[in-house]
Design an enzyme around this catalytic site. Structure first.
Site, mmCIF file in Angstrom:
data_model
loop_
_atom_site.group_PDB
_atom_site.id
_atom_site.type_symbol
_atom_site.label_atom_id
_atom_site.label_comp_id
_atom_site.label_asym_id
_atom_site.label_seq_id
_atom_site.Cartn_x
_atom_site.Cartn_y
_atom_site.Cartn_z
ATOM 1 N N ARG A 102 0.821 -1.217 0.000
ATOM 2 C CA ARG A 102 0.000 0.000 0.000
ATOM 3 C C ARG A 102 0.855 1.267 0.000
ATOM 4 O O ARG A 102 0.350 2.367 -0.229
ATOM 5 C CB ARG A 102 -0.940 -0.004 1.210
ATOM 6 N N TYR A 103 2.167 1.118 0.259
ATOM 7 C CA TYR A 103 3.058 2.279 0.308
ATOM 8 C C TYR A 103 3.915 2.432 -0.943
ATOM 9 O O TYR A 103 4.661 3.395 -1.074
ATOM 10 C CB TYR A 103 3.991 2.180 1.523
ATOM 11 N N THR A 104 3.865 1.462 -1.855
ATOM 12 C CA THR A 104 4.716 1.520 -3.052
ATOM 13 C C THR A 104 3.859 1.650 -4.309
ATOM 14 O O THR A 104 2.681 1.284 -4.322
ATOM 15 C CB THR A 104 5.601 0.264 -3.180
#
Length: 441
Positions: A102-104
């Site tokens: 979800r962060y990349t």
């Protein structure tokens, strides 16, 4: 029931070997890798998209076996996808894991698009577990031999460990295999280590797909300060495995080390004692170089188009991919000739219709669709179905103003036919266009 267990076990083993563990010979991709690249092409071709979204698209349309984020990470680190965010690192003493998906973000790289997706419409698509998918990607080079890291796979009764090369070297080798060059290039696998193998051993790997290649990790020796920097060690080894050989020196505090790795491995060893400093350092460097020497046992195991698991040479894989790409180009060119032929026929009909349509149209008269079709079909001696299709395709004003000169189309058709006649030359020219191959080749 007990008699059925071996049957089920064999079926499961074949499924793992065919559809999970090993790459396909013509495009060098495992099914999950192909599905992630296809998903990226469909939703992340022109802009960065959350990795979680690509993963979800792949699960929902092609690969219903759970998250494939580890494959996304691998494809980013191999350079086939462009990534934004922390996709992990394996330099230094400890691996740095990737951030959560979800962060990349990532997208399909331009080179991957140029190399493997231009002809996607001209390869066979087949029913799969969910949506239809291409049986292979029409790539110029097998993906498994052009990344930055060796391809590993373990299945039932087989293990694959595939080397990778620079595309410039593979292109040289391909030209030799196609008899476009007389001089045989002996190319080395990509490695951050020094390759100590002989040309005979390197040639064996290229021609059989199996060979043991001796390598040595790179070190930088600073005799003046009794320091040595380890830049790499043989693949498949952990830092702890060769550090354990220096337990005695570490416990006695003859030497110490500091991990200064950031984007590349930089582990600095130095002598801590002042007494017999040069002698300790000399022995340590000799022992260190010896511990950093090892061999890589390559074995190129793949799945072929007949779903057989087998060993293949690097040369055969290169040629298989080239011939597949050439064949796909041939299919594309034939399709283009048909398309241009269709446009030529359409323009000739439009040229015939224009005078009849002009005479039919009268000022302030309501245009009656069905009446116009019948009248113009009779005047031009054409099938009503053909006229109706053109009326549905073009507005009336467009029908009257469309350029119907077929000279340019005829020239285009001849150029395509020339490319089809000289298919090998046409295909090889594309290897330079994608920017992978240097101009002097």
């Amino acid at each position: 029931m007990d008699k059925l267990i071996p049957v089920f076990y064999k079926s499961y083993g074949e499924y793992v070997n065919h559809f999970r563990a090993f790459p396909l010979d013509v495009d060098g991709l495992k099914p999950v890798e192909r599905r992630i690249l296809l998903s990226s092409y469909e939703i992340a071709r022109d802009k960065y998209v959350k990795s979680a979204r690509i993963d979800g698209h792949c699960i929902g349309h092609y690969h219903p076996h759970g998250s494939s984020y580890s494959t996304i990470v691998q494809l980013v680190n191999q350079g086939f996808l462009d990534g934004q965010g922390n996709f992990g690192s394996s330099v230094g003493v400890e691996d740095n894991p990737p951030a959560a998906m979800r962060y990349t973000e990532c997208k399909l790289s331009k080179k991957t698009t140029s190399m493997a997706f231009k002809l996607l419409d001209y390869v066979p698509w087949a029913e799969s577990e969910l949506d239809k998918e291409p049986e292979y990607l029409p790539t110029m080079f097998p993906f498994c031999i052009i990344g930055h890291e060796y391809t590993v796979g373990i299945g039932f009764g087989y293990r694959t460990y595939i080397p990778c090369y620079t595309v410039e070297d593979l292109y040289k080798r391909l030209l030799y295999l196609l008899k476009k060059e007389k001089q045989k290039p002996i190319i080395k696998p990509i490695s951050d280590c020094d390759i100590l193998a002989t040309d005979k051993e390197l040639e064996e790997l290229l021609t059989t797909g199996k060979a043991s290649i001796k390598v040595r990790g790179k070190v930088k020796v600073d005799n003046a300060h009794c320091k040595v920097t380890v830049k790499s060690w043989p693949p498949g080894r952990k830092f702890e495995s060769f550090l354990g050989k220096f337990n005695k020196e570490l416990e006695s505090q003859d030497i110490g080390f500091t991990d200064l790795s950031t984007s590349e491995t930089n582990i600095v060893f130095e002598v801590l004692k002042q007494r017999s400093r040069d002698e300790i350092f000399k022995k340590f460097v000799e022992k260190l170089k010896d511990s950093l020497t090892g061999s890589i046992s390559f074995e190129t195991i793949i799945v072929d188009m007949n779903k057989r698991v087998r060993n293949i040479s690097i040369d055969e894989m290169l040629l298989n991919t080239y011939h597949m790409y050439e064949q796909t180009n041939g299919a594309m060119l034939k399709s283009e000739i048909e398309r241009v032929d269709s446009l030529i026929k359409e323009n000739l009909i439009l040229e015939k219709i224009k005078p009849a349509l002009s005479s039919y149209l009268r000022p302030k008269q309501v245009f009656k669709f069905d009446e116009a079709i019948t009248t113009i079909s009779d005047l031009c001696n054409l099938d009503e179905k053909i006229v109706k299709e053109l009326f549905q395709k073009y507005r009336i004003s467009k029908l009257l103003t469309t350029n119907t000169d077929i000279k340019e189309l005829e020239e285009k058709k001849e150029a395509i036919k020339n490319n089809l006649t000289n298919l090998s030359k046409y295909v090889l020219s594309q290897y330079k266009e994608i920017g992978y191959v240097k101009e002097n080749h």
